[in-house]
Design an enzyme around this catalytic site. Structure first.
Site, PDB file in Angstrom:
ATOM      1  N   LEU D 239       0.818  -1.215   0.000  1.00 26.25           N
ATOM      2  CA  LEU D 239       0.000   0.000   0.000  1.00 26.25           C
ATOM      3  C   LEU D 239       0.857   1.272   0.000  1.00 26.25           C
ATOM      4  CD1 LEU D 239      -2.904   1.097   0.149  1.00 26.25           C
ATOM      5  CD2 LEU D 239      -2.622   1.197   2.633  1.00 26.25           C
ATOM      6  N   ASP D 240       0.692   2.076  -1.034  1.00 26.55           N
ATOM      7  CA  ASP D 240       1.378   3.371  -1.145  1.00 26.55           C
ATOM      8  C   ASP D 240       2.902   3.235  -1.182  1.00 26.55           C
ATOM      9  OD1 ASP D 240      -1.132   4.550  -1.068  1.00 26.55           O
ATOM     10  OD2 ASP D 240      -1.091   4.791   1.098  1.00 26.55           O
TER      11      ASP D 240
END
Lengths: 295, 295, 295, 295
Positions: D239-240
């Site tokens: 994530l990210d």
């Protein structure tokens, strides 16, 4: 949009603003703040600037919360008038829930108009937009999709006076407080400018005072600048010489042709214009000596 | 400084750079890269720009690693000359370990000089600085603390020619490649400029073309700009009209007086000038049509 | 430097500043401005912020000119104390001609120290610098060339307490008001931090909260960021978690190695730190809820 | 839009691009440029980067003009394959008139979608947009006003797999090359991400790696940062944590509440995402070591 506006007006139903200019001297803030305290008003935000403590000029913006302001409006105006007299003030007392009425003027380039309407629809520009006037029909559908009347008034060098008369009539009819030139490519006559002094906001597509006048991007390309800019200013009768409100810039390089400068420029033009309009309707700007104080 | 320099020269003992301009046509890159491959040179970095694929101009900067470059220098020059002929190239072939020799000219404002010398001492400006010339004695101690000779040549409107003759003699004596005007407040004569064409880098304390000439900060204040700037450019005989190398800006506001603009301006002047010098000594700049291509 | 300082002190001999925090309620500005008017003080600059008009907190910074302020100091303090009591204020009343005394702590990286001393010498940082303390001898010559005592106190993980005791003794001896960590690479103990709460300004070489702790540039390189940053903050006992005063950034690209990030970073570190120190000594900062209000 | 597109395709009917990664060694540029010269192709723009001349990796982007490219496509592909083999290249050869097909995913925040569609309509994003997919119906009218099909696929934590199957089916049906997550607030499964590896571009509303995950503006407010940011990156299963393509920032201050950070953030989110998409469709991005090289 209506929901944003109603919520904003409800949230700010007791909110007022004072914008004051006067010769500087001791006691101004004391007098103004005592006046507000006497009416149970609480100062929420305040910014002040003095050009010189001795013999200079004094400027202040005060935002305050005053219970039942609606019923006190005439009283506040009347009583403040006395203070203003004794300090030789120029001043405005405005009520935040009374939204400004803006007319947008546009020609064929629509990016600034679009940004204004989208920001307005988001609730990020709290004003009414009773009409959009254009010398070209291009923006009609877009404008009307927001439920805003669009008026096409062909205007050019030859019919300037007649066109302006039509425009002025509409502006009066709609009680317009502020005119936004969103890449409106016509020069306004002194009569028009005088009628809306310090109320016409223009966006010029250069970093003023560089490239005053026509074709700034072509001239920026010719000069080989490494940074282009945009400038928002109040309109005066000296072309592109009015008080600057806001400027911004963007880097360019040798690969960028005139078309690329224009594309890059649009991005800053629209955000510079929106900031200038926002500050104007938030009563953050005082014009002084052909410059702006931005609180 | 000596350690930085020696390490750099050692690291780059086989590093060369080609900077080429010529009319565009197919096959240029093939010819140049084949030439480099023939000498076992590996292209490390390459940037190219064409104004127009048909009938336009072609520019390239190539940095390469070539084993035993020292011994091959004359051969490379000679062989490349043939390619250059066939494509009508203007070109320079430089060797990274041969550091440029820069003379810095300064007057009374020392912030740009300081930045240059500190960056140089850090090892961030890889060049030799054989001398600093000034029309005022102020910088003497600071310059000499770096072990650099400081020459005071009083110069003003009245003795321009004699002063320049002294300067030119020194520049020749020290084999100077590049002259950095670090807020040197004298105008140079066409004779001087011609002798170092595209080799004199100036810093002008405004966002050109706004505020060409004297007192740009006072004029920026007068105009009420919201952003100030600095511009580094090659010196030509048109005052502040030479090819722009780099520009930068800084926000100001209504509280900033002329003195504040000057203070804020110093911060950008020094960094803009350093970047321009760095790009020049890294052979990243090609002048074309009174503009710069920065690779 | 002495001339700058004396001129500044003379120009500001009647200048005072009030910095106030308290629970918000109507009448605060009226009371404070009436107090100043009673002492013939003219408010020159004033900025205010309220977190919430109802039940929130109120913050104000007022700069004023008061004739014969020197002789009125005790009276002003005493009388303001009464107002402060009635509004439960935390406040400081300072006199601009009383310069702050700053100690600079530094290790081996000298760019921030250099910038501070050069800005100070220019007259752009109006404070006294009674001493510089370092855990390395590197900065000695540079510091002493400004006539500032340099004290070398070797400090590392193992002798932290003894080193700090020496430091604290010196800080007390020189009446230090503010400690500037100009890339001082030692962690301070809670005892030390507590003794100078909200008076120790650090520069961290990343865009906090990204890259808290050691080696931020190496980690920024690893993550492939396109922008690096620097952050100045007050030191608390949570590493790099203190109230942020100022941040700035610089673009980088895939060509920049860790060393290049460090070089680029130095340029922003030094200017961010100088701005933070300037705002602190100009009494522009109020710490609130582990954040800063910057007036 | 159609006119822009046709004009662009006509202008670029002979334009091709090569994007190459391989182990570095001498002779790569010579081989590639000879290949192009053999087909009468003229190199228009070329950028190169090497991680290390010895044992490092080599990257190049070449844009070229080749007469009658349409008829030579298979030949070029086939012949380049041989060169690619001999240098162990990863490569793509693309033809500029073959526009990419982008699908935009959006949720309830529409500012990024709006910017993409307006830029696209202006002719500033040269790609096809065969469909927009959303887990909410809000964008329907706006999207359809551009003549683009809008598909509402309700998606949430509980029906992720079914929703993605519908999406994947549509993406295949429309031959989608690139997926733009324009504030699409759903996490994608590894299956989905794998199917479009390095082809899903997300905009995260923080300056990564600060504030990974949910509610970055609320957390930025909490931390008291002075600058907010936005980051566009390729989506990976962390994530990210995917390769960052572009970032930008905007100053904020203590007056800005979470809502203000969001408003300011929208301005940078939309322009950062548009730049990232533009670079992707212009074949300017090579992913390497979880970072991006942007030519």
């Amino acid at each position: 949009m209506k929901n944003h506006r109603q919520a904003f007006q409800q949230d700010n139903k007791n909110r007022g603003r004072l914008l004051i200019s006067c010769p500087d001297q001791p006691g101004i803030v004391a007098a103004v703040s005592q006046f507000l305290a006497n009416h149970q008003a609480n100062i929420i935000e305040s910014s002040q600037y003095s050009t010189n403590p001795e013999g200079g000029d004094f400027f202040i913006r005060i935002e305050f919360e005053c219970p039942d302001i609606e019923s006190k409006k005439p009283l506040l105006q009347e009583e403040f008038w006395k203070i203003a007299q004794s300090f030789s003030m120029e001043w405005t007392l405005s009520f935040v829930h009374d939204l400004r009425k803006a007319a947008i003027f546009v020609s064929k380039e629509l990016h600034c108009l679009r940004e204004l309407l989208l920001e307005w629809e988001n609730g990020d520009l709290m004003m009414d937009i009773p009409l959009v006037i254009s010398n070209h029909p291009d923006a009609k559908d877009f404008v009307e999709s927001f439920g805003i009347p669009f008026v096409h008034i062909p205007a050019n060098k030859n019919n300037r006076q007649e066109a302006e008369q039509q425009q002025l009539k509409l502006l009066e009819e709609y009680n317009i407080d502020i005119i936004i030139l969103a890449r409106y490519m016509q020069i306004l006559t002194p009569t028009f400018v005088k009628a809306y002094s310090e109320k016409i906001i223009n966006i010029h597509h250069s970093f003023l005072p560089a490239f005053v006048g026509a074709n700034p991007y072509a001239r920026a390309f010719e000069r080989g600048v490494k940074i282009i800019g945009a400038t928002s200013h109040y309109v005066t009768n000296d072309l592109d010489e009015g008080p600057i409100i806001e400027q911004d810039i963007k880097r360019v390089n040798h690969r960028d042709q005139v078309e690329d400068l224009k594309k890059n420029g649009r991005i800053i033009e629209r955000s510079v214009l929106v900031r200038a309009v926002k500050w104007h309707i938030d009563d953050r700007i005082i014009v002084y000596d052909n410059k702006t104080i931005i609180f």
